[in-house]
Design a protein around this motif. Structure first.
Motif, PDB file in Angstrom:
ATOM      1  N   GLU A  67       5.705   9.915  -1.139  1.00  0.00           N
ATOM      2  CA  GLU A  67       6.346  10.240  -2.413  1.00  0.00           C
ATOM      3  C   GLU A  67       7.468   9.259  -2.711  1.00  0.00           C
ATOM      4  O   GLU A  67       8.181   8.820  -1.810  1.00  0.00           O
ATOM      5  N   LYS A  80       0.847  -1.190   0.000  1.00  0.00           N
ATOM      6  CA  LYS A  80       0.000   0.000   0.000  1.00  0.00           C
ATOM      7  C   LYS A  80       0.880   1.236   0.000  1.00  0.00           C
ATOM      8  O   LYS A  80       1.780   1.356   0.828  1.00  0.00           O
ATOM      9  N   LEU A 109      -2.255  -4.726  -4.489  1.00  0.00           N
ATOM     10  CA  LEU A 109      -1.461  -3.523  -4.694  1.00  0.00           C
ATOM     11  C   LEU A 109      -2.400  -2.327  -4.636  1.00  0.00           C
ATOM     12  O   LEU A 109      -3.301  -2.217  -5.464  1.00  0.00           O
ATOM     13  N   ILE A 139      -2.316   1.650  -4.694  1.00  0.00           N
ATOM     14  CA  ILE A 139      -1.378   2.733  -4.936  1.00  0.00           C
ATOM     15  C   ILE A 139      -2.133   4.044  -5.039  1.00  0.00           C
ATOM     16  O   ILE A 139      -2.996   4.210  -5.886  1.00  0.00           O
ATOM     17  N   GLU A 140      -1.786   4.985  -4.187  1.00  0.00           N
ATOM     18  CA  GLU A 140      -2.483   6.266  -4.181  1.00  0.00           C
ATOM     19  C   GLU A 140      -1.559   7.421  -4.497  1.00  0.00           C
ATOM     20  O   GLU A 140      -1.941   8.567  -4.327  1.00  0.00           O
ATOM     21  N   ASN A 141      -0.354   7.128  -4.890  1.00  0.00           N
ATOM     22  CA  ASN A 141       0.568   8.217  -5.201  1.00  0.00           C
ATOM     23  C   ASN A 141       1.241   7.927  -6.544  1.00  0.00           C
ATOM     24  O   ASN A 141       1.802   6.849  -6.733  1.00  0.00           O
ATOM     25  N   PRO A 142       1.179   8.882  -7.468  1.00  0.00           N
ATOM     26  CA  PRO A 142       1.683   8.592  -8.815  1.00  0.00           C
ATOM     27  C   PRO A 142       3.190   8.416  -8.881  1.00  0.00           C
ATOM     28  O   PRO A 142       3.695   7.805  -9.817  1.00  0.00           O
ATOM     29  N   SER A 143       3.914   8.940  -7.901  1.00  0.00           N
ATOM     30  CA  SER A 143       5.366   8.831  -7.984  1.00  0.00           C
ATOM     31  C   SER A 143       5.855   7.457  -7.549  1.00  0.00           C
ATOM     32  O   SER A 143       7.050   7.177  -7.545  1.00  0.00           O
ATOM     33  N   ALA A 144       4.933   6.598  -7.180  1.00  0.00           N
ATOM     34  CA  ALA A 144       5.335   5.266  -6.718  1.00  0.00           C
ATOM     35  C   ALA A 144       5.733   4.394  -7.891  1.00  0.00           C
ATOM     36  O   ALA A 144       5.244   4.575  -9.012  1.00  0.00           O
ATOM     37  N   GLN A 145       6.642   3.497  -7.635  1.00  0.00           N
ATOM     38  CA  GLN A 145       6.922   2.456  -8.621  1.00  0.00           C
ATOM     39  C   GLN A 145       6.753   1.115  -7.929  1.00  0.00           C
ATOM     40  O   GLN A 145       7.510   0.785  -7.017  1.00  0.00           O
ATOM     41  N   VAL A 146       5.769   0.407  -8.361  1.00  0.00           N
ATOM     42  CA  VAL A 146       5.438  -0.844  -7.699  1.00  0.00           C
ATOM     43  C   VAL A 146       5.417  -1.948  -8.732  1.00  0.00           C
ATOM     44  O   VAL A 146       4.795  -1.812  -9.784  1.00  0.00           O
ATOM     45  N   GLU A 147       6.123  -2.991  -8.454  1.00  0.00           N
ATOM     46  CA  GLU A 147       6.163  -4.097  -9.403  1.00  0.00           C
ATOM     47  C   GLU A 147       5.898  -5.396  -8.673  1.00  0.00           C
ATOM     48  O   GLU A 147       6.417  -5.624  -7.589  1.00  0.00           O
ATOM     49  N   HIS A 148       5.116  -6.207  -9.290  1.00  0.00           N
ATOM     50  CA  HIS A 148       4.865  -7.520  -8.712  1.00  0.00           C
ATOM     51  C   HIS A 148       5.040  -8.566  -9.795  1.00  0.00           C
ATOM     52  O   HIS A 148       4.560  -8.403 -10.910  1.00  0.00           O
TER      53      HIS A 148
END
Lengths: 443, 607
Positions: free
Chosen positions: B509, B503, B534, B536-545
């Motif tokens: 940021e 999350k 997953l 995600i509430e912030n666009p600057s996040a980079q999340v990979e699964h």
């Protein structure tokens, strides 16, 4: 049983289910009865239900539904939709009612072997077939909206293609809403049966005038017999005052192939549930989709792939582009049952966040009980690559243009798989247009 | 065999082993594959007096060699106690190498040990005597499934306010604790047992459990001499000679049998640095300010059904406080055992790493064999302040039930770490091979800016085991990072699910997350599931699964077969390689242990 907010919608349901003669309804009384019983007893899913965790229904349920009126339609919009396919067998629903005026004639215009009838006017043989398809269909998320459609639907199509027939010209089904007083609700139900080794393409377009408030609850039951192939395009272009909750159940028999393309571009709330159940070995399912949201849109894609047979292949690729305060949800499940050895299942979900307040929730799931399988899934969430943006800027492209370019390219990976040229360019343009409108101020 | 002879034998063999060790190249990377009776039997392969093995030593496996080296270097002149030799012979293991390795050694190396012990004695007597001992210990489906007959000072069955007051009074807790427990109990009464995990088990009757069990000891033991001899014997069986504890190098152990910590070692040494490492019950009395400040701040008593239950009835656990700027010089370790029948085990561990400190904590578990399911609902709370780092490693091998799925431990644990300060780091490593049901999600709340959360997991299920495990990474601060590596291995008829949440909050940021969840299927009757969430509430996040599912391929096995490796060994080898990324995160002793454990747990799953 039902919290206060749901009363408006439910009271409409209650009233509406009592109205009218049985002959007006799409399904026979014996099939409607269990669904009507569900409407009486079942509550609407709340966010405590795992399948509805990210999708609140409060706003939808608070609306008072007005009776449907077949009012004037926007011919411009209809023409525009017609243009997306140069040649097609066209079937148009306006405000939930079949419009014979704008459609091809059901009896004369179609080639031999293609049998299209209105659900409410089925001949006995076709009714038996249609209802058998519905009865054998499976939905793991047996939600109340499916039963609303089953119980209340008065419009819909039965499409059956005889064995060994291939039809190149797509069938275009247009759902137009144009009522501008109050919220209307339409509940189309379609049954598609493809006999052995037949081939068909169907393009479904949902559109409405700006500001039109509708609740669209389509249900679709598809049965592909051995070796049959169906390509199904679903394009949602409804206004941002529309709620759209669709359920699609597909049965794929031996060596049959199902391809679907979903483009969720409009509506305030969309929940698209598509379930594919393999009933014979060697089946194939390709699911593609884009959800593009702006403002306060809420777009929810749910897929459920039930690999109950060996040697089946499924490939899912969904991409989300969220801007404004919009929210994207992807909930994809791949179930590989014990006997489904040699399954090849792939699932990919990529999301692009274009604004500070956009949000994505994704839940790609694998449930695997067979050992000799290839299963992979991946999910990503992020913003545009700053390096790529910078590169384009060094080439003299302004930042907003560069952002637009990259975003369009992100979407084009999916759209380029549309096989019908005119449709592809229409979808592409539609996406580009929406992206132009989107404020990319944060970039 | 009399003990005197044994001593003589060992004395002699010690030199031999030392010289033997000099010839061995120690490579920590060599995986240790352990199989029962994989060593040649001297009775079959020549007489025990044949001493060719001395001149042409079989390369000892790394772990064995390491242990021996360690053992011999540590106390080259020390005479071991006769009991210990009877139990373990030369393969006796120093404590920080835990009993899994011990078992592995006994199992694989018993013949060498026999030789060492008996080559000067009457071979027949020595062998039979030894083997009898070995038989007793190893001929059990679950290797640590013995029950110590301790006198239990049991409370009445069931749960009510009086029981909670009794527990609290028994522990001489201050008022605030009693109040806190009662608040939790009241809250618990209004809660329902969650049904969402992918687990199937009969309902737990919470009124049919004992909520407090302690070894009977009227006066708290002031020294080891006062400890119940039965208890000491239990530790002996586990390879934990209590009388040697304070001498043991490297590890301070807070050993727990059932609910009361009976011995705490190395306290003095830690005290010098200001480190507090003591049983929870003691901390509540002696460090109540710290307990009051931190207890329940990461896992509040309202958190979930089992956490709330634990808050009401928790009996004991470990408490660790590392003062600012201190790097804990040794791995802290706590052994958990579930001992008395029908005793729910409600441990509560609280670790606080103050600014700029570092601690590595190990947790290892065994439990005796029981036919009835035992409930274990522990809570672990970690708090890392600015620049602090906590590394928490678990090797869990509780009784998993028999091959038909009868019995076994229910392991419903709430583990959560809070990266409270900036640049703090919490790292969870777990190797889960035991328990009938494992249900836990060690989580990190990344509150401080630049904080880091890590989760490395190997979960292995066999027979009818069920595991629903994973992690939660909650990104709250700026520039937070998290990494998830999860390796699930399913065999037999088991079900193994990864369930994890990443999350990213609105204000987090530049959050970064990478998750990799791989599943390995061995056999066609097991299940492997992946449920990542997953949000995600912030666009600057980079999340990979990423997740994959595969099986041990026939090609791989064939390749190893044709190199002369049996199928069972081949599977062990492949699995070990598959889980390598996680093992690398474990402290060395644990890594050795974990690899042995994997091989043991997979026994019989192939072929």
């Amino acid at each position: 049983m039902v919290p206060g907010t749901a009363n408006n919608f439910r009271s409409w349901l209650r009233e509406h289910s009592q109205l009218g003669e049985q002959s007006q309804f799409s399904l026979s009384a014996s099939l409607r009865a269990p669904s009507l019983a569900v409407l009486e007893t079942e509550a609407f899913p709340t966010r405590k239900a795992e399948e509805w965790r990210y999708t609140p229904l409060k706003q939808l349920l608070a609306q008072s539904i007005e009776p449907l009126t077949g009012s004037s339609i926007d011919t411009d919009l209809l023409e525009q939709l017609k243009d997306s396919l140069t040649t097609a067998y066209r079937l148009v629903f306006i405000d939930g009612q079949f419009s014979s005026e704008h459609s091809n004639k059901l009896t004369d215009d179609f080639p031999a072997g293609l049998n299209i009838q209105l659900m409410a006017e089925l001949d006995p043989e076709s009714r038996q077939r249609a209802e058998a398809t519905i009865l054998t269909s499976k939905l793991s998320d047996d939600n109340i909206f499916q039963h609303i459609t089953r119980g209340l639907s008065r419009a819909g199509l039965f499409i059956k293609l005889d064995r060994d027939i291939e039809i190149d010209i797509p069938i275009q089904i247009v759902y137009l809403s144009s009522t501008n007083s109050g919220v209307s609700c339409s509940t189309p139900i379609n049954v598609v049966c493809l006999e052995e080794n037949s081939r068909l393409q169907i393009v479904e377009q949902f559109a409405s005038l700006k500001g039109t408030q509708t609740v669209t609850l389509p249900a679709e039951y598809i049965h592909l017999k051995a070796g049959a192939g169906l390509v199904l395009y679903k394009i949602g272009l409804e206004s941002e005052a529309t709620d759209h909750i669709s359920n699609t159940s597909v049965q794929v028999a031996r060596e049959a192939s199902f391809k679907s393309h979903q483009y969720l571009l409009g509506s305030r709330l969309t929940r698209s549930n598509m379930e594919v159940h393999f009933s014979g070995p060697g089946g194939e399912a390709l699911l593609r989709g884009i959800y593009l949201g702006d403002n306060s849109q809420h777009l929810d894609v749910r897929t459920y792939l039930d690999h109950a047979q060996p040697h089946c292949r499924s490939d899912q690729h969904f991409r989300g582009i969220m801007s404004g305060r919009s929210r994207g949800v992807f909930n994809g499940m791949v179930l590989v049952r014990e006997q489904a050895q040699l399954t090849d299942a792939r699932q990919s979900n990529k999301n692009l966040l274009l604004s500070r307040d956009a949000r994505v929730d994704t839940k790609p799931q694998l449930e695997i009980y067979a050992d000799d399988v290839k299963c992979a899934h991946g999910a990503t969430v992020g913003e545009l690559d700053p390096d790529a943006l910078f590169y384009l800027q060094t080439r003299g492209i302004s930042k907003p243009d560069a952002a637009l370019m990259l975003t369009r390219a992100f979407a084009a990976v999916i759209t380029q798989e549309i096989q019908i040229d005119t449709l592809r360019s229409q979808v592409h343009n539609e996406i580009a247009q929406r992206l132009n409108q989107i404020e990319t101020s944060h970039v | 065999m009399n003990s005197g002879a044994a001593h003589e034998g060992t004395q002699d063999s010690r030199e031999q082993v030392l010289s033997l060790l000099n010839t061995i190249e120690l490579s920590p990377a060599t995986p240790g594959f352990i199989r029962r009776n994989s060593r040649p039997n001297p009775q079959k392969h020549g007489s025990p007096s044949d001493r060719s093995w001395e001149t042409r030593p079989k390369p000892l496996r790394t772990n064995q060699a390491t242990i021996l080296a360690f053992e011999l270097q540590r106390s080259p002149t020390r005479q071991p106690s006769p009991e210990a030799w009877n139990c373990f012979g030369l393969n006796r293991v120093i404590f920080n190498l835990d009993f899994f390795v011990l078992y592995a050694l006994l199992d694989t190396n018993m013949n060498e040990k026999d030789q060492i012990l008996s080559h000067k004695n009457d071979p027949e007597n020595a062998l039979s005597d030894d083997q009898k001992t070995i038989q007793n210990i190893t001929d059990q489906e679950y290797k640590y499934g013995f029950v110590t007959e301790l006198e239990m000072e049991d409370f009445p069955l069931g749960l009510n306010e009086d029981i909670i007051r009794m527990i609290s009074a028994k522990k001489k807790e201050p008022e605030f604790m009693t109040e806190w427990r009662l608040k939790a109990y009241q809250y618990w009464l209004g809660m329902k047992e969650p049904k969402w995990p992918k687990l199937h088990y009969p309902e737990v009757d919470f009124n049919d459990l004992y909520y407090y069990a302690a070894p009977k000891n009227e006066n708290a033991p002031k020294s080891l001499d006062e400890v119940d001899p039965e208890l000491l014997a239990t530790f002996d069986k586990l390879g934990v000679p209590l009388e040697e504890r304070e001498l043991l190098a490297g590890v301070a152990v807070d050993a727990i049998i059932d609910s009361v910590s009976v011995a705490t070692t190395f306290k003095d040494k830690l005290n010098e640095l200001g480190i507090i490492f003591c049983p929870m019950s003691e901390a509540i009395q002696d460090h109540s300010d710290l307990v009051k400040q931190y207890l329940g701040t990461v896992v509040p008593y309202t958190d979930n059904f089992y956490a709330t239950l634990n808050s009401a009835v928790f009996s004991d656990g470990s408490f660790v406080y590392i003062p600012p700027g201190v790097r804990c010089p040794m791995e802290l370790s706590s052994y958990f055992r579930i001992n008395a029948a029908k005793t729910g085990q409600f441990e509560r561990t609280l670790i606080i790493a103050d600014k700029g400190s570092y601690v590595s904590y190990l947790e290892g578990c065994t439990a005796p064999m029981r036919d009835e399911n035992q409930l274990h609902a522990a809570i672990v709370e970690l708090i890392a302040l600015e620049d602090a780092e906590i590394k928490y490693s678990t090797v869990q091998n509780w009784y998993a039930g028999n091959k038909e799925g009868v019995g076994g431990i229910y392991n419903f644990v709430t583990k959560r770490g809070l990266c409270a300060g900036h640049h703090s780091k919490i790292s969870w490593t777990q190797v889960e091979t035991g328990s009938a049901i494992t249900w836990k999600y060690p989580s990190c709340i990344l509150k401080g800016d630049h904080s880091v959360g890590e989760f490395y997991s190997v979960a292995l299920t066999n027979n009818y085991q069920q595991a629903d495990t994973g992690t939660k990474m909650i990104h709250q601060g700026k520039n937070t990072r998290s990494l998830i590596i999860s390796k699930g291995i399913s065999a037999g008829k088991s079900n193994n699910a990864y369930r994890g949440l990443v999350k990213v909050n609105r204000k987090a940021e530049n959050a970064r997350n990478y998750s990799q969840c791989d599943s390995l299927l061995i056999g066609d009757q097991c299940g492997a599931h992946t449920y990542p969430y997953l949000e995600i509430e912030n666009p600057s996040a980079q999340v990979e699964h990423e997740a994959t599912t595969s099986k041990v391929s026939d090609d791989q096995i064939f390749y190893l077969n044709q190199r002369g490796i049996s199928t069972e060994d081949a599977v062990g080898m492949i699995v070990s390689g598959y889980a390598r990324e996680v093992f690398q995160q474990l402290p060395m002793e644990f890594a050795v242990e974990a690899q042995a454990l994997m091989a043991v747990s997979l026994e019989g799953s192939v072929g």
